[in-house]
Each structure stands twice: as structure tokens, then as C-alpha cells.
Scaffold this motif. Structure first.
Motif, mmCIF file in Angstrom:
data_model
loop_
_atom_site.group_PDB
_atom_site.id
_atom_site.type_symbol
_atom_site.label_atom_id
_atom_site.label_comp_id
_atom_site.label_asym_id
_atom_site.label_seq_id
_atom_site.Cartn_x
_atom_site.Cartn_y
_atom_site.Cartn_z
ATOM 1 N N PHE A 1 173.420 41.854 52.250
ATOM 2 C CA PHE A 1 172.253 41.733 51.689
ATOM 3 C C PHE A 1 171.773 42.249 50.919
ATOM 4 C CE2 PHE A 1 173.836 40.721 55.867
ATOM 5 C CZ PHE A 1 173.444 38.876 56.045
ATOM 6 N N ARG A 2 170.692 42.408 49.691
ATOM 7 C CA ARG A 2 170.064 43.017 48.762
ATOM 8 C C ARG A 2 168.103 42.826 49.289
ATOM 9 N NH1 ARG A 2 172.468 39.154 43.796
ATOM 10 N NH2 ARG A 2 174.555 39.152 44.890
ATOM 11 N N GLN A 3 168.549 44.287 49.109
ATOM 12 C CA GLN A 3 167.030 44.808 48.960
ATOM 13 C C GLN A 3 166.160 44.548 50.817
ATOM 14 O OE1 GLN A 3 166.084 43.159 45.426
ATOM 15 N NE2 GLN A 3 165.309 45.835 44.707
ATOM 16 N N LEU A 4 167.071 45.578 51.117
ATOM 17 C CA LEU A 4 166.300 45.132 52.472
ATOM 18 C C LEU A 4 166.660 46.565 52.999
ATOM 19 C CD1 LEU A 4 167.922 42.657 55.036
ATOM 20 C CD2 LEU A 4 166.288 41.690 53.887
ATOM 21 N N THR A 5 165.091 47.614 52.962
ATOM 22 C CA THR A 5 164.518 48.849 52.461
ATOM 23 C C THR A 5 164.089 49.570 53.471
ATOM 24 O OG1 THR A 5 163.313 48.504 50.850
ATOM 25 C CG2 THR A 5 165.814 48.693 50.012
ATOM 26 N N TYR A 6 164.272 50.370 53.121
ATOM 27 C CA TYR A 6 162.625 51.707 54.271
ATOM 28 C C TYR A 6 161.956 52.462 52.749
ATOM 29 C CZ TYR A 6 165.090 50.138 58.273
ATOM 30 O OH TYR A 6 165.858 48.865 59.023
ATOM 31 N N THR A 7 160.613 52.860 52.834
ATOM 32 C CA THR A 7 160.380 53.859 51.877
ATOM 33 C C THR A 7 159.741 54.876 53.116
ATOM 34 O OG1 THR A 7 159.803 52.035 50.167
ATOM 35 C CG2 THR A 7 158.905 54.047 49.914
ATOM 36 N N CYS A 8 160.204 56.088 53.259
ATOM 37 C CA CYS A 8 159.646 56.800 53.466
ATOM 38 C C CYS A 8 158.107 57.473 52.715
ATOM 39 C CB CYS A 8 160.641 57.992 54.003
ATOM 40 S SG CYS A 8 160.266 59.458 54.886
ATOM 41 N N MET A 9 156.901 57.234 53.311
ATOM 42 C CA MET A 9 155.718 57.135 53.273
ATOM 43 C C MET A 9 155.164 58.815 53.275
ATOM 44 S SD MET A 9 154.162 53.777 53.578
ATOM 45 C CE MET A 9 153.333 53.340 52.239
ATOM 46 N N ASP A 10 154.944 59.422 52.470
ATOM 47 C CA ASP A 10 153.842 60.321 52.078
ATOM 48 C C ASP A 10 152.303 60.602 52.430
ATOM 49 O OD1 ASP A 10 156.308 62.172 52.860
ATOM 50 O OD2 ASP A 10 156.425 62.360 51.039
ATOM 51 N N ASP A 11 152.620 59.319 51.553
ATOM 52 C CA ASP A 11 150.996 58.941 51.335
ATOM 53 C C ASP A 11 151.034 57.299 51.375
ATOM 54 O OD1 ASP A 11 151.223 58.463 48.666
ATOM 55 O OD2 ASP A 11 150.706 60.310 48.637
ATOM 56 N N ALA A 12 149.590 56.595 51.459
ATOM 57 C CA ALA A 12 148.883 55.423 50.487
ATOM 58 C C ALA A 12 149.758 54.744 49.745
ATOM 59 C CB ALA A 12 147.992 54.539 51.407
#
Length: 343
Positions: A161-172
Motif C-alpha cells: 500500500f503506497r503512501q499511508l503515512t504519518y507526519t510528526c508535526m512540530d507546528d501547524a
């Protein structure tokens, strides 16, 4: 269920639509009308989904269901979109082994959406290509699909499965360094999950037994590189994408994390790795409203169609629940709802 259509019908002419809009949260409860239709509560490991969209959502959702006709409102910004979009719910597992549901944040410019909700995209070309030159075919009534593997617990198992992802956000504004597993560090602002669905349809089947095989990824290359669809799935559709921001900021104290420093978040069905990220989609746009928008030169919410205010979106939120149980909203649970433990 099958539908007889002519692939690439009316594909002439340029189109430049990239649709981006917010949906407030409709309801959060343990139902799964795709995998376990009619069962209340769902025994399936998908467990508790958070649902947005048309208020005709229920445990059955028969393929011939007239979602626009049965819904009286929608929590989505486009008032003709009675589709349902849903993902699993994220939990924090404290050092003492108890669980609490992680709240959601609305995306930038969509502050005020009930429950945080999710941001939905329909893209003809990659998100970074605002020209959106390609022509795509809208889905038809009765169409539904699923992407991801709820049993995946390794990078290898999730690789198909392509591009089922997470982003660790330091800000908005954080949007870089996506990962396919849960972030291993503290994310000051929150964790964004992104769910991107395949973009090649067989042009015949509105659904399939696994809710996946009637859709395909490009035969070569990727959606981002403009790869061609395979002969088995010749109809190019827009890429449906969800963004959900989980407000993990209240769980940033390392003293609450596991003693070994490992990340403490877990999906509602028990996955601690993050590799089982997935999403469900049931099409419910009224008449040909979506196709008309996709054939229009526009960007984000400047895409014509009938749109409603945030206040009207929020009025549709709060669908009465059919499953009565404590899901850990502000409370601590000894185990995940449905008696599932973290794996």
C-alpha cells in the motif's frame, strides 16, 4: 456489484480541479458497514472508526443505498457530498497500561470543525502540482473502497500500500519527513495521518469482496509520476486523500511514556507499530456534482458547487450513537474498547 460504463467516457478537454475541503466529525462508534455490515457493535478488528460526511451512515450501508436521498445533511463543506469517509481512532497508552482516546485538531484554516474532523482531497495530479492538467472520472453511486491492512505489523507487510503515512508535526505547518510507522519522537503539535487511495478503477465493479481489487495502482511509475493505469483497471480516477491531525500535545511528557522510551500510541484495534494505517470510503455525491467540479478550473474550496458554512457543517455533527460504551474520551480505560490489547 457491477456497473456497465464506457471507460474514459467524455475525456476531451483540460481540467484543473484540486478539491480540498473539511468535514466535521459525524460520530465515533464501533460500526463497520463495509466489513461487518449490520452487526452492532462490529466485532471486526477495525474497531472504533471516526466517521465524517452524510448523516445516513449506519451499520448496514447496503450497496444500493441512496445516500444523498436518505441523508438530510452532511458534515462536509460541499453540501452535495453525502459520502462517508472514515479511519480508525488513535489512543495513548500510558506507562501504567491504561488507554485514552487522542483528540483531533482541525487543519489550518478549518478551525472550529466539530471534533476536529478530517480534511479530504480529490486530486487529478500530485498535490504539489496546482495545474492539475489530467482528466479523471468521478465515482458512481454505490462505489466504495478500502485501503490498508489492519493486520500489518511490519514495513514489509505494509509495502503493497503506497503512501499511508504519518507526519510528526512540530507546528501547524509541518508537512515534511513522512513515515510509514508511528513517529518515534515527541511531536510537539500532533501527528498527522495521511491516507491516499489507489487511482485506477476497473470501470465495471462498484465494490469487490475485499473492497480493494476493483481498484489498482498505476501499472508502472506512480500516481505522482503520471504512471499509466493497467489494462485491467483502465479508468483513471481522482486520488482521494484524507488528512487527520491527532492532538498528541497533552501526551508529550516523557515520564508518561514507556520506560524504554518507545512510542506510546496505538490504533483502536491494537496496532502499536502504525503499519496498519488504513481508511474506508463510500461514495455519496449527489447526481453529477463531483464530475462537474472535477471538470472545472479551480483550486481547493474555490471550486463552485454548493458549499455550506462551518456552522451548518457542525449542525449535522453528533449523529445519535447506536453503540453504548466508554471509548476513553477524557477517561482512562483498562483495555481498548472491544477487549483488545495493544499488539
Amino acid at each position: 456489484m457491477r456497473l456497465n460504463v464506457t471507460p474514459f467516457l467524455a475525456l476531451a478537454g483540460p481540467a484543473t480541479a484540486l478539491i480540498r475541503f473539511q468535514c466535521s466529525q459525524l460520530v465515533v462508534e464501533r460500526l463497520d458497514p463495509l466489513v461487518t455490515p449490520g452487526q452492532i457493535p462490529s466485532p471486526h478488528v477495525h474497531q472504533i472508526p471516526q466517521i465524517v460526511g452524510g448523516n445516513s451512515f449506519n451499520a448496514s450501508m447496503a450497496p444500493d443505498k441512496d445516500m444523498p436521498g436518505e441523508s438530510t445533511c452532511t458534515t462536509c463543506q460541499f453540501s452535495q457530498d453525502f459520502s462517508n469517509y472514515w479511519t480508525a481512532v488513535l489512543y495513548f497508552r500510558a506507562r501504567n497500561g491504561t488507554y485514552q482516546r487522542v483528540p483531533q485538531r482541525p487543519n489550518t484554516f478549518f478551525e472550529g470543525a466539530t471534533g476536529g474532523g478530517m480534511t479530504v482531497y480529490y486530486m487529478q495530479d500530485p498535490l504539489y502540482d496546482t495545474a492539475q492538467k489530467s482528466k479523471v472520472t468521478a465515482f458512481r453511486p454505490g462505489f466504495r473502497m478500502f485501503v490498508g491492512d489492519v493486520n500489518a505489523r511490519s514495513k514489509e507487510q505494509a509495502a503493497r500500500f503506497r503512501q499511508l503515512t504519518y507526519t510528526c508535526m512540530d507546528d501547524a505547518g509541518t508537512r515534511d519527513r513522512e513515515t510509514v510507522a508511528f513517529p518515534a519522537r515527541v511531536c510537539k503539535y500532533g501527528i498527522m495521518t495521511s491516507v491516499r487511495f489507489p487511482t485506477c478503477w476497473d470501470g465495471v465493479n462498484l465494490d469487490s469482496p475485499d473492497h480493494m481489487v476493483h481498484m489498482s495502482y498505476p501499472e508502472s511509475g506512480t500516481f505522482e509520476s503520471g504512471g499509466p493505469c493497467p489494462a485491467t483497471h483502465p479508468v483513471r480516477t481522482s486520488q482521494v486523500m484524507y488528512e487527520v491531525i491527532w492532538d498528541t500535545s497533552k501526551y508529550n511528557n516523557p515520564e508518561d511514556w514507556p520506560e524504554d522510551g518507545s512510542q506510546p500510541f496505538v490504533w483502536s484495534f491494537g496496532d502499536r507499530t502504525g503499519y496498519a494505517n488504513h481508511g474506508d470510503y463510500v461514495f455519496g455525491w449527489k447526481d453529477d456534482a463531483l464530475q462537474k467540479i472535477l471538470d472545472t478550473s479551480c483550486y481547493a474550496t474555490d471550486c463552485g458547487g454548493k458549499q455550506q458554512s462551518m456552522a451548518d457543517m457542525n449542525k449535522c455533527a453528533g449523529l445519535p450513537k447506536t453503540v453504548t460504551e466508554d471509548i476513553g474520551e477524557g477517561t482512562w480505560l483498562a483495555e481498548l474498547p472491544g477487549a483488545h490489547n495493544a499488539e
